[in-house]
Structure formats: structure tokens, C-alpha cells
Design a protein around this motif. Structure first.
Motif: not given
Length: 50
Positions: A19, A24-25, A28-29, A31-32
Motif C-alpha cells: 500500500y 492512489p487508486m 485504495f483497492i 487497502g480495502t
């Protein structure tokens, strides 16, 4: 179940380390994904208890 939890923990750590170095994108993926996996595992454990 302990083995699944250990696998999730290792995957969480791998995602966390990746991460920090992603744009950024994808970050985010990345991290989720572990959050979703742990949520699903928790729901299964709760369903087995109830």
C-alpha cells in the motif's frame, strides 16, 4: 479457522507493505481488499456461533 486467520493476517501485512508504494487508486483497492476479507471471515464466524 486458526489457519485461515493466520493466512488473512499474512495477507493483511503484505497488502499493507504494498500500500505504501502504490499510486492512489491501486492503493485504495489494496487497502480495502483485506478489510473486505476480514469482514467476510468475521461474518462467517458470527454465523457459526449464532
Amino acid at each position: 479457522m486458526a489457519i485461515i486467520l493466520l493466512i488473512l493476517l499474512i495477507a493483511d501485512m503484505a497488502c499493507y507493505l504494498a500500500y505504501c508504494h502504490l499510486p492512489p487508486m491501486p492503493a485504495f483497492i489494496d487497502g480495502t481488499a483485506p478489510l473486505i476479507a476480514v469482514t467476510v471471515f468475521s461474518e462467517i464466524v458470527v454465523a457459526m456461533i449464532v
